[in-house]
Motif scaffolding. Structure first.
Motif, PDB file in Angstrom:
ATOM      1  N   HIS A 129      42.706  52.308  36.549  1.00  0.00           N
ATOM      2  CA  HIS A 129      43.309  51.740  37.751  1.00  0.00           C
ATOM      3  C   HIS A 129      43.907  52.881  38.558  1.00  0.00           C
TER       4      HIS A 129
ATOM      5  N   LEU B 140      49.936  35.568  35.476  1.00  0.00           N
ATOM      6  CA  LEU B 140      48.483  35.610  35.330  1.00  0.00           C
ATOM      7  C   LEU B 140      47.804  34.804  36.428  1.00  0.00           C
TER       8      LEU B 140
ATOM      9  N   GLU C 249      44.190  34.837  36.270  1.00  0.00           N
ATOM     10  CA  GLU C 249      42.851  34.543  35.747  1.00  0.00           C
ATOM     11  C   GLU C 249      42.825  34.639  34.236  1.00  0.00           C
TER      12      GLU C 249
ATOM     13  N   MET D  11      35.232  47.837  34.625  1.00  0.00           N
ATOM     14  CA  MET D  11      35.637  46.451  34.434  1.00  0.00           C
ATOM     15  C   MET D  11      34.575  45.466  34.901  1.00  0.00           C
TER      16      MET D  11
ATOM     17  N   GLU E  49      34.404  43.382  31.331  1.00  0.00           N
ATOM     18  CA  GLU E  49      34.993  42.043  31.224  1.00  0.00           C
ATOM     19  C   GLU E  49      33.945  40.980  30.909  1.00  0.00           C
TER      20      GLU E  49
ATOM     21  N   HIS F 271      39.350  38.382  28.881  1.00  0.00           N
ATOM     22  CA  HIS F 271      40.155  39.179  29.811  1.00  0.00           C
ATOM     23  C   HIS F 271      41.119  38.285  30.560  1.00  0.00           C
TER      24      HIS F 271
ATOM     25  N   ALA G 110      43.895  38.549  34.006  1.00  0.00           N
ATOM     26  CA  ALA G 110      44.265  39.342  35.172  1.00  0.00           C
ATOM     27  C   ALA G 110      45.658  38.964  35.640  1.00  0.00           C
TER      28      ALA G 110
ATOM     29  N   HIS H 121      45.051  42.091  41.790  1.00  0.00           N
ATOM     30  CA  HIS H 121      44.326  41.328  40.770  1.00  0.00           C
ATOM     31  C   HIS H 121      43.783  42.378  39.812  1.00  0.00           C
ATOM     32  N   VAL H 122      44.452  42.538  38.671  1.00  0.00           N
ATOM     33  CA  VAL H 122      44.111  43.615  37.736  1.00  0.00           C
ATOM     34  C   VAL H 122      43.725  42.998  36.392  1.00  0.00           C
ATOM     35  N   ASP H 123      42.456  43.184  36.017  1.00  0.00           N
ATOM     36  CA  ASP H 123      41.919  42.635  34.776  1.00  0.00           C
ATOM     37  C   ASP H 123      42.186  43.563  33.601  1.00  0.00           C
ATOM     38  N   MET H 124      42.455  42.956  32.442  1.00  0.00           N
ATOM     39  CA  MET H 124      42.647  43.693  31.196  1.00  0.00           C
ATOM     40  C   MET H 124      41.990  42.915  30.062  1.00  0.00           C
TER      41      MET H 124
END
Length: 359
Positions: free
Chosen positions: A236, A278, A280, A296, A300, A307, A309, A330-333
């Motif tokens: 990121h 969250l 997502e 990602m 994902e 995942h 987000a 909007h940060v996906d992990m």
């Protein structure tokens, strides 16, 4: 030109964005993706659409120069907003000559820039849009693959039978769509529950994100409880963040840490109030994406993963009368679900150690 590039362009045009005669098209791409841009122009010419190419979103070198020179106080650029307002189709192509190009930009500056760009992002999401990947050497290097191997990996994941993928994922949509609560457990580091009551589950089979390969929905913003260790890393703002740990109470992140670049994670969470909730929950279901690549868009979608987000919820995943989490980010992990893990939907285990009940 590799014939798979033309095939990639045709999948974008015919499957992802339904390109039509007279469409005004913005293709946002790094110069290293020129072959795919050329192929898209050929397809646009065949159809009778009107393409224009920019590198506003994905040209990281000039973005780095601008952000390092700026004072951190940004307004939404009206001319860029106007371009997207007049656009029918927006195609973003990820590719890079240096994936860490913006790593020395101050995180606060990046966060402020994202806030100013938010109206443009919202306008893009209201169009027919697609985000995809060109297999550039720098991305291959990040994935620890040869350029040829990475090309094969990308085009195998992109140029595939999307109708079959849609049918496979429909099994999970059928389980999740009427559900009220989901619980995610992995080892002794992740145990989190959330309500998805009334929020539709979407089947991503390569329409907006190409490749596709997930089903996803939005949690009720105040419902998330528990803790999550995202044991797969992410990039990121040009920085690698590892071992992200989030603890939720009443839907909000009340404690967080990271093994590396925790300050970048903190800046994300401090972007606005919605960044601590969250937006997502996604379930990876694309078995052709079989290795982690620090990307990602692909990672994902891997089978055996979940995942989540932090930040903005997608409008089409929020049911009528429900609250949509709102944020500029909007940060996906990702959580690895391949071992000592399970997904529980309304008290029933639907996936264990990466295997779904319908497989």
């Amino acid at each position: 030109m590799d014939p798979r590039i033309r095939e990639h362009a045709e999948v974008i045009a015919n499957h992802s964005v339904d390109l039509q005669p007279g469409d005004n098209v913005v293709i946002d791409a790094h110069p290293v993706a020129e072959d795919l841009v050329v192929a898209l122009h050929e397809v646009a010419g065949d159809v009778g659409a009107n393409p224009v190419t920019t590198s506003q979103r994905t040209g990281k070198r000039q973005q780095r120069a601008y952000l390092r020179a700026a004072d951190g106080d940004f307004d939404t650029p009206a001319h860029e907003q106007a371009l997207i307002e007049e656009t029918d189709v927006y195609i973003a192509i990820r590719a890079s000559d240096n994936v860490t190009q913006t790593s020395d930009v101050d995180p606060e500056t990046s966060a402020a820039y994202q806030q100013a760009q938010r109206p443009i992002l919202e306008e893009r999401l209201s169009k027919r849009w697609c985000l995809t990947q060109y297999p550039a050497p720098a991305n291959a290097q990040l994935a620890e693959m040869s350029t040829e191997a990475y090309e094969n990996f990308v085009w195998d994941a992109v140029n595939k039978d999307w109708d079959a993928q849609r049918a496979h994922q429909a099994n999970m949509v059928e389980i999740m769509d009427p559900a009220e609560e989901i619980r995610i457990v992995s080892g002794d580091t992740t145990d989190v529950t959330m309500s998805i009551d009334g929020n539709p589950t979407r089947n991503d089979y390569g329409e907006h994100n190409l490749p596709g390969g997930e089903v996803f929905t939005a949690p009720q913003p105040d419902s998330v409880e528990g803790e999550v260790l995202f044991d797969l890393p992410l990039y990121h703002q040009g920085r690698e963040i590892t071992d992200v740990y989030l603890e939720f109470e009443g839907g909000e992140v009340v404690s967080h840490s990271a093994g590396k670049n925790e300050e970048v994670l903190t800046e994300v969470l401090d972007t606005d109030d919605g960044a601590r909730r969250l937006g997502e929950l996604g379930i990876g279901m694309n078995r052709d994406i079989d290795q982690f690549t620090y990307n990602m868009l692909f990672d994902e979608k891997m089978g055996d993963t979940v995942h989540m987000a932090v930040g903005r919820a997608y409008d089409d995943t929020v049911g009528e009368g429900n609250v949509a989490n709102d944020s500029a980010v909007h940060v996906d992990m990702i959580v690895d679900m391949s071992d000592d893990s399970f997904i529980e939907v309304d008290g029933e285990v639907v996936q264990e150690d990466g295997t779904f009940v319908f497989e």
